[in-house]
Design a protein around this motif. Structure first.
Motif, mmCIF file in Angstrom:
data_model
loop_
_atom_site.group_PDB
_atom_site.id
_atom_site.type_symbol
_atom_site.label_atom_id
_atom_site.label_comp_id
_atom_site.label_asym_id
_atom_site.label_seq_id
_atom_site.Cartn_x
_atom_site.Cartn_y
_atom_site.Cartn_z
ATOM 1 N N HIS A 304 53.803 108.137 31.896
ATOM 2 C CA HIS A 304 53.638 106.823 32.180
ATOM 3 C C HIS A 304 53.824 106.238 33.483
ATOM 4 C CE1 HIS A 304 57.788 106.065 32.081
ATOM 5 N NE2 HIS A 304 57.942 106.888 31.097
ATOM 6 N N GLN A 305 53.413 105.214 33.852
ATOM 7 C CA GLN A 305 53.378 104.364 34.965
ATOM 8 C C GLN A 305 54.861 103.777 34.934
ATOM 9 O OE1 GLN A 305 51.559 103.456 32.544
ATOM 10 N NE2 GLN A 305 50.551 101.620 32.630
ATOM 11 N N LEU A 306 55.074 103.186 36.188
ATOM 12 C CA LEU A 306 56.337 102.337 36.283
ATOM 13 C C LEU A 306 56.537 101.148 35.379
ATOM 14 C CD1 LEU A 306 57.243 102.543 40.175
ATOM 15 C CD2 LEU A 306 58.187 104.092 38.556
ATOM 16 N N SER A 307 57.757 100.756 35.151
ATOM 17 C CA SER A 307 58.047 99.946 33.971
ATOM 18 C C SER A 307 57.259 98.575 34.488
ATOM 19 C CB SER A 307 59.204 99.631 33.781
ATOM 20 O OG SER A 307 59.977 99.250 35.089
ATOM 21 N N ASP A 308 57.241 98.114 35.787
ATOM 22 C CA ASP A 308 56.591 96.822 36.213
ATOM 23 C C ASP A 308 55.437 96.805 36.182
ATOM 24 O OD1 ASP A 308 59.197 96.016 36.835
ATOM 25 O OD2 ASP A 308 58.929 96.386 38.934
ATOM 26 N N ASP A 309 54.646 98.100 36.440
ATOM 27 C CA ASP A 309 53.127 98.065 36.109
ATOM 28 C C ASP A 309 52.908 97.994 34.828
ATOM 29 O OD1 ASP A 309 52.723 98.086 39.063
ATOM 30 O OD2 ASP A 309 52.704 100.422 39.031
ATOM 31 N N LYS A 310 53.841 98.798 34.103
ATOM 32 C CA LYS A 310 53.486 98.850 32.416
ATOM 33 C C LYS A 310 53.401 97.434 31.933
ATOM 34 C CE LYS A 310 54.700 101.594 28.566
ATOM 35 N NZ LYS A 310 55.476 102.606 28.011
ATOM 36 N N LYS A 311 54.622 96.515 32.312
ATOM 37 C CA LYS A 311 54.753 95.132 31.822
ATOM 38 C C LYS A 311 53.554 94.447 32.372
ATOM 39 C CE LYS A 311 59.587 95.126 31.867
ATOM 40 N NZ LYS A 311 61.017 94.546 32.642
ATOM 41 N N GLN A 312 53.053 94.673 33.589
ATOM 42 C CA GLN A 312 51.788 93.941 34.069
ATOM 43 C C GLN A 312 50.355 94.201 33.367
ATOM 44 O OE1 GLN A 312 52.051 91.797 36.498
ATOM 45 N NE2 GLN A 312 50.238 91.103 35.799
ATOM 46 N N ASP A 313 50.480 95.544 32.746
ATOM 47 C CA ASP A 313 49.333 95.904 31.924
ATOM 48 C C ASP A 313 49.342 95.259 30.592
ATOM 49 O OD1 ASP A 313 47.808 97.465 33.536
ATOM 50 O OD2 ASP A 313 48.116 99.388 32.504
ATOM 51 N N GLU A 314 50.588 95.326 30.225
ATOM 52 C CA GLU A 314 50.720 94.601 28.783
ATOM 53 C C GLU A 314 50.326 93.376 28.938
ATOM 54 O OE1 GLU A 314 51.782 95.221 24.611
ATOM 55 O OE2 GLU A 314 51.243 96.400 26.469
ATOM 56 N N LEU A 315 50.865 92.717 29.844
ATOM 57 C CA LEU A 315 50.505 91.230 30.083
ATOM 58 C C LEU A 315 48.826 91.060 30.091
ATOM 59 C CD1 LEU A 315 52.996 89.933 32.680
ATOM 60 C CD2 LEU A 315 52.932 89.509 30.177
ATOM 61 N N LEU A 316 48.022 91.923 30.955
ATOM 62 C CA LEU A 316 46.850 91.703 30.939
ATOM 63 C C LEU A 316 46.163 91.923 29.814
ATOM 64 C CD1 LEU A 316 44.119 91.746 32.669
ATOM 65 C CD2 LEU A 316 44.572 94.389 33.217
ATOM 66 N N LEU A 317 46.658 93.160 28.882
ATOM 67 C CA LEU A 317 46.153 93.475 27.580
ATOM 68 C C LEU A 317 46.419 92.340 26.599
ATOM 69 C CD1 LEU A 317 46.866 97.188 27.432
ATOM 70 C CD2 LEU A 317 44.362 96.300 27.335
ATOM 71 N N GLU A 318 47.489 91.623 26.824
ATOM 72 C CA GLU A 318 47.599 90.452 25.979
ATOM 73 C C GLU A 318 46.662 89.410 26.027
ATOM 74 O OE1 GLU A 318 51.321 87.198 24.889
ATOM 75 O OE2 GLU A 318 51.411 88.695 26.399
ATOM 76 N N ASP A 319 46.400 89.126 27.463
ATOM 77 C CA ASP A 319 45.475 88.229 27.695
ATOM 78 C C ASP A 319 43.947 88.620 27.310
ATOM 79 O OD1 ASP A 319 47.143 86.447 28.588
ATOM 80 O OD2 ASP A 319 46.690 86.463 30.728
ATOM 81 N N ILE A 320 43.627 89.945 27.304
ATOM 82 C CA ILE A 320 42.354 90.319 26.863
ATOM 83 C C ILE A 320 42.404 90.162 25.313
ATOM 84 C CG2 ILE A 320 40.892 92.438 26.567
ATOM 85 C CD1 ILE A 320 42.088 93.380 29.215
ATOM 86 N N TRP A 321 43.325 90.408 24.716
ATOM 87 C CA TRP A 321 43.528 90.454 23.229
ATOM 88 C C TRP A 321 43.159 88.921 22.857
ATOM 89 C CZ3 TRP A 321 43.411 91.757 18.481
ATOM 90 C CH2 TRP A 321 43.890 91.017 17.550
ATOM 91 N N THR A 322 43.893 88.138 23.582
ATOM 92 C CA THR A 322 43.592 86.581 23.211
ATOM 93 C C THR A 322 42.260 86.126 23.456
ATOM 94 O OG1 THR A 322 45.891 86.197 23.876
ATOM 95 C CG2 THR A 322 44.473 84.382 23.597
#
Length: 1061
Positions: A304-322
């Motif tokens: 996996h990528q670093l935790s900061d990048d993973k959190k950033q990806d999760e935020l991006l995907l949350e917005d995509i989901w919304t």
């Protein structure tokens, strides 16, 4: 309804906000940017509605009252709390311009008042917790009922209004309210928002596939759209999906409006793994961190990528989901590209970015693009579609296995109907319902497209399965894995039918518990009933929420929430007007009966909140008998209120109901007012004491009877059709009813007391202004009674004027009697003499008038001597002792009175005229008796011309009882009449038309002798005072004259009193 989706509340800041340091922020403010727009729209709607009422002709009394209220409001608003400011400003203006000091003060007062009223209006709209919306909704509904707005547009306007007011309440509070008030307002805002979210999904209009959109050979998208247009279940799913996506989209716009930022506001390339890239450049060796930067590296390398990048990806995907939840696929793809992840955009939107949603709108958007057609000509219809679905399914499963991000899993699960991976992330009712509806819709489309692939006809078995005719997971020869088996992997996750769909929302194990709880909320239950098309149960449900409890008899104060009552009324009306007749057959009776109950409840609620001007919009939609009963009840309750309040109710009935109607199914204003007039003359249940003064009781009751006539004296709005005719009809009906009351009031005003007959004088004041108008419109009617009623009214006006002068003299005499004769001043004696002279002059003017006699009862009957016609006289009376006390009747007294009435005429007349007398105790008031007289009509009395001008046989019998001169009855006991009617009837006893001449004759028998006796009393008083005016002889000559016809009106006892005077 406390549990609500987080994305509908922009103030609910989630934990992800701390990671969005790079977003553009705007300074917050305690003043909501929504308040201005919503308040102004509300004000505009309210002014538009009230404007329809303002443009009208008003009565002078009403106009004076409104001017007084305006002055009171001006004083209160301009001086309370702002007096010092206004005075200071005025002082500065006066200093600058001395010659206009007074004008400056007035200008400042006006400006201060206007500013205060604007501020006060905004505060009231927020403080009333949404009650101000009632007039807005009524105005919108009225426009739709009048045909100015289609009902589908009305639904959208309702939704926007609920949302606007809800936002104003939620974000417009500035700490001016107490905690409890603020909580109540927030709850009201929540209810309004829930109402805005409620869908009429099954009421939407169907689109059509036009020729210009059709491609040949066909494509999978074209076939999908055609299938959805023809399949009812697919249509329902599509409408639910579009509705829920629209709600989320509205929430995103609100978030942007309130907080200045919204989902998707990222800086370019923010989705690139910058922290991981820097980590790899430093040659760090960590087996848990990916060694390459391509998007497939985490899966391929099991890292996996670093935790900061993973959190950033999760935020991006949350917005995509919304954004996907909001139906904004293009924005979601653009967000992926701007974040540096174009591969993700390609995975979300295949086939060159074509919109594959099965709607006509998507076909218009795509145009006649040949891209998909070319692909499917080579590979077959739907093959590439299945491959993409299968790939999305595999991606969602793989992400779940590796415990990847929940939003990434949900994004790909939503593309392939994988509810097992999709529902766990749906923590609110809307998102869960959207996920299930979209998944079910996609599977239905996939099953239909599967029929186009050679060798895949076995999928018809799954189509049957989906409709619930067979069990899912039955035997099939198809493989259970691979794209060729699609949609087999997700079939068992889909509902089998609509009831199963709703059951999954309630209790499925994979649905979040908050979703199951939300299903119990009122508006969620409404939405699910609408989805299922169970209108009958929906109406029962609404009524159960708002109806009063069994032990609560107060129908005006229902226990339901006011907004829910209003919503229920609007649901009923929308269903009545929007659905086709064939759709309503299954629940027509329920829509009529329960619907009327709900409308009646809301009408009474508006009435209880002093919204009389709005009642007519809803009451006019009730069944005829309910509408009449409702308005009669409201008019009786408002009978003693101010002119302004009564006029609002009058306008409400006049504007929304026809004045007269030939349709027996609809109520009219005439029906209502006739019922009000009839009920006003009914005996009211009253508790008496033995010492009760009967005269005073009748005097007070007459005021209530008179007040009813005011409903007929209001000026109708000039905007209604036939204004002049309706205005004339109202005046004519007021004259007719007033004359009826004048006759009754005259018979109870014979007591020689100073107090005025307030009922009669109230009637005169009501009719004073309407009768000042030109009478041409009245006289233009063909009805013969118009001129007769005008003449009778003038007779009564003269009588009560004469009566007032006598009572004024009597009052002065009683006041002088309290002072010794030697101590009376000259002024007091002259005052008494002047009053006596005025009494004699007015009385002689009435008695010796030229032309027609006073209250002429000369009547030419419509019946001839060949017909067997009967006359009936019905009276409600109270027995009164000489002291003025009421006498409680019993069976013995009734029998004695019956015998006395028979004996007032000879036995020969009783037999020849077939006289019948019946006396009974009133069922409504045990102190009153009901007297019914009936006799055969003969020439001169009921048939032909009635020349005697005395009311005939029935009037003579009743006059004897009224004067207390009945033989074989207690001496001095009189019958104080409170209601009197005379009729022609047939042999069977059916009443036909009024016999007014009988009641008029009875009034002549009672009133004229009393006036003469009063004149004798006044003449004696003048003679004792030594006044030179002596009209005693004139009175004797007048009574003895055969031309006057007065002598036979006297009873034997009255003649004795007259002779002794």
């Amino acid at each position: 309804m406390d549990a609500s989706p987080s994305y509908f509340d922009p103030e609910n800041l989630s934990s992800r906000e701390q990671y969005r340091r790079y977003r553009k922020r705007q300074p917050t403010s305690s003043i909501s940017p929504l308040l201005g727009n919503s308040v102004s729209k509300f004000s505009e709607a309210r002014l538009l509605y009230e404007g329809n009422n303002i443009q009208r002709r008003q009565n002078a009394a009403l106009l004076l009252e409104e001017i007084k209220q305006e002055v009171d409001n001006f004083d209160g608003d301009a001086l309370e709390g702002t007096a010092s400011k206004a005075a200071g400003s005025a002082k500065r203006l006066a200093t600058a311009d001395g010659h206009a000091a007074s004008g400056g003060l007035e200008s400042v007062r006006k400006i201060a008042s206007q500013s205060l009223m604007l501020s006060k209006h905004e505060e009231e709209m927020l403080a009333d917790g949404g009650e101000s919306t009632f007039s807005m909704f009524a105005s919108l509904l009225d426009s739709a009922l009048q045909g100015l707005m289609p009902f589908p547009d009305l639904i959208l306007r309702f939704e926007r209004t609920c949302r606007s007011v809800s936002e104003s309440i939620r974000y417009g509070t500035t700490g001016r309210h107490r905690v409890v008030e603020d909580r109540f307002m927030q709850q009201t805002a929540r209810l309004l928002l829930d109402e805005a979210l409620t869908v009429f999904s099954h009421l939407a209009a169907n689109d059509e596939l036009t020729e210009d959109l059709i491609l040949s050979p066909t494509t999978s998208h074209q076939e999908a759209c055609q299938f959805v247009l023809t399949d009812h279940t697919a249509q329902l799913c599509l409408r639910v999906v579009l509705w829920l996506e629209g709600l989320t989209s509205e929430a995103l716009e609100l978030e942007k409006k309130v907080r200045g930022s919204r989902v998707g506001s990222y800086l370019p390339s923010s989705g690139v793994w910058h922290h991981t890239q820097r980590f790899l450049k430093k040659k760090n060796d960590d087996p848990s961190i990916v060694r390459h930067m391509d998007f497939d590296a985490p899966t391929r390398e099991v890292a996996h990528q670093l935790s900061d990048d993973k959190k950033q990806d999760e935020l991006l995907l949350e917005d995509i989901w919304t954004l996907l939840r909001a139906g904004r696929l293009e924005e979601a793809c653009e967000l992926c590209r701007s974040a540096g992840q174009p591969w993700r955009a390609a995975s979300l939107c295949p086939f060159g970015g074509l919109d594959h949603f099965p709607t006509i709108e998507a076909m218009h958007k795509n145009g006649k693009s040949r891209t998909l057609q070319a692909i499917e000509l080579e590979s077959g219809i739907g093959r590439q579609w299945r491959l993409w679905k299968w790939a999305s399914y595999c991606a969602s499963e793989k992400i779940a296995e590796q415990d990847g991000g929940k939003y990434e899993m949900a994004v790909y699960a939503s593309q392939c109907s994988n509810l097992k991976r999709l529902l766990p992330i749906c923590t609110d009712w809307e998102s869960a319902c959207w996920a299930m509806a979209k998944s079910w819709l996609d599977v239905q489309v996939d099953l239909d497209l599967a029929n186009f692939h050679p060798g895949r006809m076995e999928y018809k078995h799954y189509g049957d399965d989906l409709n619930g005719t067979s069990v899912l997971g039955g035997q099939t020869s198809l493989p259970l894995a691979g794209p060729e088996s699609w949609p087999c992997p997700v079939l068992d996750q889909q509902p089998r039918d609509l009831p199963a769909f709703l059951q999954k929302l309630h209790s499925d194990e994979i649905v979040h518990e908050t979703v199951s709880r939300a299903c119990k909320e009122q508006h969620r239950q409404i939405e699910m009933k609408l989805m299922a098309g169970d209108i009958a149960h929906l109406l029962d449900l609404l009524w159960s929420w708002i109806s009063p409890s069994e032990d609560d008899q107060n129908f005006i104060r229902p226990h339901g929430d006011p907004q829910m009552i209003r919503f229920g009324a609007h649901v009923v009306l929308v269903l009545r007007y929007l659905l086709d007749d064939d759709m309503k057959d299954s629940f027509r009776e329920k829509l009529t009966t329960v619907g009327d109950h709900i409308l009646h409840m809301y009408s009474m609620f508006l009435f209880s909140k002093q919204h009389e001007e709005l009642v007519g919009v809803y009451a006019s939609q009730l069944a005829r008998h309910l509408c009449i009963d409702l308005f009669v009840h409201m008019m009786e309750l408002r009978l003693n209120d101010s002119l302004h309040v009564k006029y609002k109710l009058f306008l409400s009935a006049m504007e929304y109901l026809p004045f007269s109607s030939g349709d027996n199914s609809k109520a009219s204003f005439e029906d209502i007012i006739e019922r009000v007039l009839a009920r006003s003359r009914e005996i009211k249940v009253v508790k008496y004491e033995r010492s009760t003064d009967v005269a005073e009781q009748h005097r007070l009751q007459s005021l209530q009877k008179a007040n009813v006539v005011q409903w007929l004296c209001f000026t109708p709005p000039s905007t209604i059709n036939g204004f002049e005719i309706i205005n004339a009809k109202l005046l004519m009906r007021a004259l007719m009813h007033s004359n009826t009351l004048f006759r009754e009031f005259a018979l109870i005003s014979m007591w020689r007391v100073p107090k005025m007959p307030i009922g009669a004088h109230m009637l005169l004041s009501f009719l004073a202004e309407p009768l000042k108008q030109p009478k041409d419109s009245l006289l233009s009617f063909d009805e013969q009674d118009v001129s007769d009623n005008l003449l009778e009214f003038e007779d009564w006006r003269e009588f009560y004027s004469c009566d007032a002068t006598y009572r004024n003299w009597l009052k002065i005499e009683l006041e002088n009697a309290t002072v010794p004769a030697l101590e009376l001043s000259l002024e007091e004696k002259e005052r008494s003499t002047a009053a006596a002279r005025e009494t004699l002059n007015s009385s002689f003017s009435l008695l010796s008038r030229e032309g027609s006699q006073w209250l002429s009862a000369a009547h030419s009957s419509l019946y001839d001597s060949l017909e067997e016609i009967y006359l009936e006289l019905h009276a409600t009376a109270m027995l009164c002792l000489p002291s003025g006390e009421g006498m409680c009747p019993d069976a013995t007294i009734c029998t004695t009175l019956t015998s006395a009435l028979y004996s007032s005429v000879s036995e020969e007349i009783v037999l020849r005229r077939q006289l019948m007398v019946n006396v009974a105790i009133s069922s409504r008031d045990n102190y009153c008796i009901e007297v019914a007289l009936r006799c055969l009509a003969v020439n001169g009395d009921g048939i032909g011309l009635h020349e005697a001008n005395d009311g005939g046989l029935l009037a003579s019998i009743m006059a004897a009882g009224f004067k207390g001169e009945l033989n074989r009855f207690q001496t001095g006991v009189t019958m104080e009449i409170s209601r009197l009617d005379a009729w022609y009837s047939d042999a069977g006893g059916s009443l036909e038309i009024p016999a007014t001449y009988i009641v008029k004759g009875l009034c002549r028998r009672c009133c004229l002798p009393e006036i003469i006796l009063r004149c004798m009393q006044v003449s004696v008083s003048l003679a004792e005072s030594g006044d030179a005016l002596d009209r005693h002889n004139e009175l004797i000559d007048l009574v003895a004259s055969s031309q006057s016809g007065l002598l036979h009106l006297f009873s034997q006892h009255q003649l004795q009193v007259y002779a002794s005077s």
